[in-house]
Design an enzyme around this catalytic site. Structure first.
Site, PDB file in Angstrom:
ATOM      1  N   PRO A 104     -35.131 -33.979 -17.020  1.00  0.00           N
ATOM      2  CA  PRO A 104     -36.178 -34.629 -18.201  1.00  0.00           C
ATOM      3  C   PRO A 104     -36.841 -33.025 -18.704  1.00  0.00           C
ATOM      4  CG  PRO A 104     -36.248 -35.370 -15.890  1.00  0.00           C
ATOM      5  CD  PRO A 104     -35.367 -34.399 -15.315  1.00  0.00           C
ATOM      6  N   ASP A 164     -27.698 -25.041 -18.064  1.00  0.00           N
ATOM      7  CA  ASP A 164     -26.788 -24.399 -16.868  1.00  0.00           C
ATOM      8  C   ASP A 164     -27.554 -24.532 -15.289  1.00  0.00           C
ATOM      9  OD1 ASP A 164     -24.769 -24.276 -18.453  1.00  0.00           O
ATOM     10  OD2 ASP A 164     -26.187 -21.728 -19.025  1.00  0.00           O
TER      11      ASP A 164
END
Length: 501
Positions: A150, A208
């Site tokens: 989030p 990533d």
């Protein structure tokens, strides 16, 4: 050959060859009383047979009749699911597909074509054939463990998932288990404890960082090799870079990438072991120092800018003409750009890592604490401008730095350039990275390597980035593991992005 219709109004073969047309066999067509459904080479067509019959010239050939402007034509790539729907009062073939609502957004839509009760068996067979063609080479109804960060990138990952990605997964009949990461390295714990037999893929809605944690969590398991080779690890856009998503789906448009993922084919790709001190880290994307590491790690305060933060950071550092003196030791595999270009069209099957042990593969070249092997090349770079090594073709939307990268060729792609090339040439090199055309830049040293050791010199502190994660500014060593990881690619054994030819 001529035939007639049966009692239900379903036409037989012969006179209906005209409705099948090119690129389809009789088995590819479902010919109903009022409509025909035909699977073609790359699409499925729903046509109104009554209109075609009125307009048909008896002297014309079948293929000219088969594609009217009013026909509904759906790309097989966009077919998410199909089924025969049966209720008390009606039956229908339902085709759910990804419908475009602009260049970067698709949403599920369903076509419902009524069928007679006598056609149910034939319709079942046709639907099965459609799904087989639409998912050719890919698993249907995937079981997905979805991890959402989030706080990734601009912080919109959860909203993006609910509005653009989840509807695609649902429409494609995927079984989905969603979990939000709660704290740094939470995904490591999740991956360590994951039931790898319960899922086909872990899908990270993040930058990533979460895939990096998942790979390292799987790598810490007692059955690390089995886990890494069994479950696919994927990324959909939820961060700033999204390098893995770009490399395997060719886009950072969330709904388009989701379609590519549900259609994705299992592809083995290389992972890299990094040793620093007593620690061993798995890298799936890249290792960098110098200007690109500073762009990634030194612009954390600009995350709200999205990808623009990298451009701003680059301009700041090029103007300052920063240098990063480095001692480098390299185990070369392919040295010249000409050889790399020839290698680009080859394919190497990865070894079966599951057959030779349980934990991570043993290190062939030792750790950073060991003596450098005698056959490694030693290089001194007193004016290093950039060091970048990776195993994917894209690092982000604007950086296609490795046009010679292949998912599992068993090599890392190492690029370096000296910082004394001047500001204009530095700009030129980085602009080439945006288009994939930097491979032939004369100031860019591009090699395929099996392993290397990086030793920063004459600097007290700086940035070293592993998959975008900061590690200690100290020597580290890297070596490749051929085909140890698995992901889902739009095209089997291929990345999406600019490639050398």
């Amino acid at each position: 050959m001529s035939t007639s219709s049966n009692e239900s109004g379903t036409a037989l073969a012969g006179e209906n060859d005209a409705f099948i047309g090119l690129g389809a066999s009789a088995d590819d067509a479902l010919l109903l009383d009022s409509q025909s459904l035909t699977i073609r080479e790359d699409s499925v067509t729903v046509a109104d047979r009554r209109k075609a019959s009125k307009k048909r010239d008896p002297s014309c050939c079948g293929p000219n009749v088969a594609a009217k402007s009013g026909d509904e034509k759906i790309s097989l790539h966009n077919v998410l699911w199909a089924r025969v729907y049966i209720s008390e009062d009606k039956s229908a073939v339902q085709i759910t597909h990804a419908k475009a609502f602009g260049k970067r957004l698709v949403k599920p839509a369903t076509l419902s074509i009524p069928i007679a009760e006598s056609d149910l068996e034939k319709a079942d067979q046709w639907v099965e054939r459609l799904l087989a063609r639409a998912y050719e080479g890919a698993q249907q109804a995937k079981r997905l463990k979805v991890l959402i960060n989030p706080n990734g990138g601009p912080g919109a990952a959860e909203k993006t998932y609910r509005t653009e990605i989840e509807p695609i997964f649902t429409a494609a009949s995927c079984a989905v288990d969603v979990e939000l990461t709660q704290y740094p390295k939470h995904a490591i714990k999740i991956a360590q404890e994951l039931d790898i037999d319960a899922y086909d893929a872990v899908v990270c809605i993040s930058g990533d960082g979460i895939p990096h944690e998942v790979f390292n969590g799987l790598g810490k398991r007692p059955d690390a090799r089995k886990a890494l080779r069994s479950i696919a690890v994927c990324q959909l856009p939820g961060g700033s870079g999204n390098g893995m998503c770009w490399s395997f789906t060719g886009t950072d448009a969330a709904s388009l990438a989701a379609v590519a993922l549900v259609k994705g084919k299992r592809t083995h790709f290389d992972l890299v072991s990094i040793t620093q001190g007593d620690e061993r880290i798995l890298s799936f994307l890249s290792q960098s120092a110098g200007i690109t590491a500073e762009l990634d790690l030194g612009t954390e305060n600009l995350r709200w800018m999205g990808n623009t933060r990298f451009t701003v950071g680059f301009l700041q550092r090029v103007v300052a003409e920063r240098l990063y003196p480095t001692e480098l030791y390299v185990k070369l595999a392919i040295e010249s750009k000409e050889e790399i270009r020839r290698h680009a069209s080859t394919h190497r099957e990865p070894p079966d890592h599951t057959c030779d042990g349980t934990g991570l593969p043993p290190l062939q070249y030792g750790t950073v604490k060991d003596e450098v092997p005698d056959d490694w090349v030693k290089e001194w770079h007193p004016k290093m401008g950039n060091f970048w090594c990776g195993n994917m073709i894209c690092m982000s939307k604007d950086v296609h730095y490795f046009p010679a990268a292949r998912p599992n060729d068993g090599y890392m792609d190492l690029t370096t350039w000296d910082g004394n090339v001047g500001r204009i040439k530095a700009f030129s090199i980085m602009l080439g990275a945006e288009t994939g055309r930097n491979f032939d830049h004369p100031q860019l040293n591009y090699r395929k390597v099996l392993a290397y050791r990086f030793v920063p010199k004459n600097q007290k502190d700086g940035y070293i980035s592993i998959d975008g994660e900061k590690i200690q500014f100290a020597p580290f060593q890297a070596e490749i593991h051929h085909g140890l990881g698995v992901s889902l690619s739009l095209r089997h054994n291929s990345f999406e992005g600019p490639t050398i030819t």
